[in-house]
Enzyme design. Structure first.
Site, PDB file in Angstrom:
ATOM      1  CB  SER A  84       5.050  -2.126 -32.423  1.00 24.05           C
ATOM      2  OG  SER A  84       6.358  -1.634 -32.379  1.00 24.05           O
ATOM      3  CG  ASP A 137       4.819   2.992 -38.390  1.00 21.14           C
ATOM      4  OD1 ASP A 137       5.875   3.396 -37.875  1.00 21.14           O
ATOM      5  OD2 ASP A 137       4.270   1.926 -38.071  1.00 21.14           O
ATOM      6  CG  HIS A 173       5.332   2.815 -34.412  1.00 13.33           C
ATOM      7  ND1 HIS A 173       5.205   1.791 -35.336  1.00 13.33           N
ATOM      8  CD2 HIS A 173       5.578   2.213 -33.221  1.00 13.33           C
ATOM      9  CE1 HIS A 173       5.394   0.626 -34.730  1.00 13.33           C
ATOM     10  NE2 HIS A 173       5.608   0.855 -33.457  1.00 13.33           N
ATOM     11  CG  ASP A 174       2.843   6.218 -30.527  1.00 12.25           C
ATOM     12  OD1 ASP A 174       3.480   5.141 -30.514  1.00 12.25           O
ATOM     13  OD2 ASP A 174       3.203   7.223 -29.901  1.00 12.25           O
TER      14      ASP A 174
END
Length: 331
Positions: free
Chosen positions: A149, A267, A300-301
């Site tokens: 990220s 994501d 995203h995680d």
């Protein structure tokens, strides 16, 4: 036997020149290290953290329950980034609220708490501060720089600002900038610098302020508000192609290291298309690039979670790196 982490701090008196034109001096950087630096100091891996993380990357604090580092599934003895073979460094960025100098600390000249007057910092400023820390540790060249990220943006920036100091870059679930879809569209660019940025956390510079600001409540219980504004602004400002007419191929031409990029199909913050942009630009420059697009349901995680395909990709990449280091050749 768990990996025991020990927080450390280093003081820097000399001013650090910032992208905004301001400087900051007499600051501390909090950091942790894991593993042993080898004799020729060639096995160092720098981990760059994302929005709400810190220098506590791996291991646990002795006597503290539930104190695992935020990437403990990735980094440690026998893990994909194996601390039996690599010397891993985690640094808390300037402006954060987890140990390094930030808005909650006092200005060295006035003794007053910085608060909203803390200078605006960028991804490039963080990288420059990290480079100073590595200088102090006697590390000239990194075996790898790695991040997910916003941490991936720092890893990418390392390859552009210090191309001769990076052998590999591992960029996970990241992007070369925010886009209009993320709310990043400058309202009224200023003309006194090449970027058009105001370098302020108090002005509204973008049509829709960073989408991460809408998650403010999520972090409010443990995150200083001024720190939150600083870090999200650094995310807004990151765009190495901005002064090159948006030409990412030209922007990434400075990079000389080998790359591993990883993205995740679900994501929504930094979609695989963003990673593929970087892959294309690097291939246009005839760079050595590996790319993995992981079909994972975690959004995203996913870059923080235990997906065996993802962890295996990273493990294989670092295994090859370690073998090359052991053989004494180019990693």
């Amino acid at each position: 036997m768990p990996l025991i982490a020990t927080p450390q701090s280093m003081f820097f008196e000399a001013p650090l020149a910032l992208q905004s034109g301001a400087t900051i001096r007499a600051y501390h950087l909090a950091y942790e290290t894991y593993g042993q630096l080898n004799a020729d100091k060639s096995n160092a891996v720098l981990i760059c953290h994302a929005l709400n993380a810190s220098h506590h990357v791996a291991g646990v604090y002795e006597g503290q329950a539930k104190s695992e580092g935020w990437w403990d599934n990735m980094i440690g003895p026998g893990k994909p980034v194996d601390t039996n073979r690599f010397f891993v460094i985690g640094v808390n960025n300037l402006g954060s609220c987890f140990g390094s100098t930030g808005p909650m600390h006092a200005h060295p000249d006035t003794g007053e708490i910085y608060g909203a007057d803390f200078p605006v910092v960028t991804v490039e400023d963080w990288v420059d501060a990290q480079a100073r820390l590595l200088d102090a540790l006697g590390i000239q060249t990194l075996a790898a720089v790695m991040g997910g990220s916003l941490g991936g943006m720092q890893a990418l920036s390392w390859t552009l600002r210090y191309p001769n100091r990076v052998t590999h870059a591992v960029v996970v679930a990241s992007a070369p900038n925010l886009t209009a879809e993320n709310g990043r569209e400058l309202r009224d660019a200023v003309t006194h610098n090449a970027t058009g940025y105001r370098y302020s956390t108090q002005d509204v510079e973008f049509q829709i302020e960073s989408y991460l600001r809408h998650q403010g409540d999520k972090f409010s219980e443990y995150f200083d508000a001024n720190t939150y504004l600083l870090i999200t602004r650094a995310l807004d400002y990151f765009d190495p192609a901005r002064t090159l007419g948006g030409n990412l191929t030209r922007a990434l031409s400075k990079a000389t290291c080998k790359f591993l990029l990883v993205s995740f199909t679900t994501d929504w913050r930094f979609s695989p298309a963003r990673s593929r942009e970087m892959v294309r630009a690097l291939l246009d420059n005839k760079r050595d690039v590996s790319y993995a697009e992981i079909d994972a349901p975690h959004g995203h995680d996913a870059f923080l979670l235990n997906d065996e395909r993802y962890l295996s990709v990273v493990r294989s990449y670092f295994d090859n790196m370690a073998q090359a280091l052991h053989a004494g050749g180019a990693a």
